[in-house]
Scaffold this motif. Structure first.
Motif, short mmCIF file in Angstrom:
data_model
loop_
_atom_site.label_atom_id
_atom_site.label_comp_id
_atom_site.label_asym_id
_atom_site.label_seq_id
_atom_site.Cartn_x
_atom_site.Cartn_y
_atom_site.Cartn_z
N GLY A 107 0.68 -1.09 0.14
CA GLY A 107 -0.08 0.05 0.12
C GLY A 107 0.90 1.39 -0.15
N CYS A 108 -0.06 2.32 -0.10
CA CYS A 108 0.73 3.68 -0.19
C CYS A 108 1.30 4.23 1.26
CB CYS A 108 -0.05 4.55 -0.74
SG CYS A 108 0.61 6.43 -1.23
N ARG A 160 4.81 -0.63 2.60
CA ARG A 160 4.19 0.91 1.99
C ARG A 160 5.37 1.44 1.26
NH1 ARG A 160 0.65 3.32 6.90
NH2 ARG A 160 0.08 4.79 5.13
N GLY A 187 1.91 2.87 -3.39
CA GLY A 187 1.63 1.66 -3.32
C GLY A 187 2.08 0.81 -4.30
#
Length: 176
Positions: free
Chosen positions: A35-36, A58, A62
């Motif tokens: 993910g971001c 992360r 992402g």
């Protein structure tokens, strides 16, 4: 600004809860989320994950980058060292992108993005940087080429305005 004194206070409250005492190195949910770094999109909160259920990687956007793939390879070696083989049980990798992502602002810096993805600047269109759903499909496709057969891969887009996810790529088993 949150300073280290505040962090130490919060950590003491966490430690008092003791919910970490029996956790194992391998995620109990057999889940790895990519993910971001956006603070609005903490995968544990967005997906309702408990401590120890998932490994979370992360980065900006992402995205599945060469660095992400190296991290996944390193994690697989940790698993091998701990278990003597591949991760036991079903394994699920989730790509989690989101609306209003800052990576879209980097489209104005193609050289930076090209370096991030380790591709020529002329190939950036294939990375779908400005379209989260398309980017999820791109990244899931990369994972399907790199992960071992039998792993599951899916792709989600989180809407920062509604708090809901859209399943862009349903879970599918990686084929040989």
């Amino acid at each position: 600004m949150i300073d280290t004194d505040e962090l130490a206070k919060r950590n003491a409250e966490f430690a008092d809860g003791g919910s970490f005492g029996n956790l194992k190195l391998l995620p109990s949910g057999g889940l790895t989320v990519i993910g971001c770094v956006d603070p609005r999109v903490d995968p544990s909160d967005v997906l309702g994950l408990e401590l120890g259920e998932a490994a979370v990687i992360r980065n900006v956007g992402g995205r599945v980058t060469p660095a992400t793939l190296r991290t996944l390879e390193m994690l697989s070696k940790v698993v091998q060292a701990r278990t003597g083989g591949p991760r036991p049980g079903a394994v699920h990798y989730v790509v989690l992108h989101h609306s209003d992502c800052g990576i879209t602002d980097l489209a104005a810096f193609p050289e930076l993005l090209a370096d991030y993805f380790d591709v020529p600047a002329g190939d950036l269109d294939a990375k779908a940087v400005t379209e989260p759903a398309a980017a999820v499909r791109v990244d899931v496709g990369i994972l399907k080429q790199k992960l071992p057969a039998g792993a599951f891969v899916s792709g989600l887009v989180y809407d920062v305005a509604t708090g809901l996810i859209d399943i862009v790529v349903a879970p599918a088993r990686v084929e040989t």
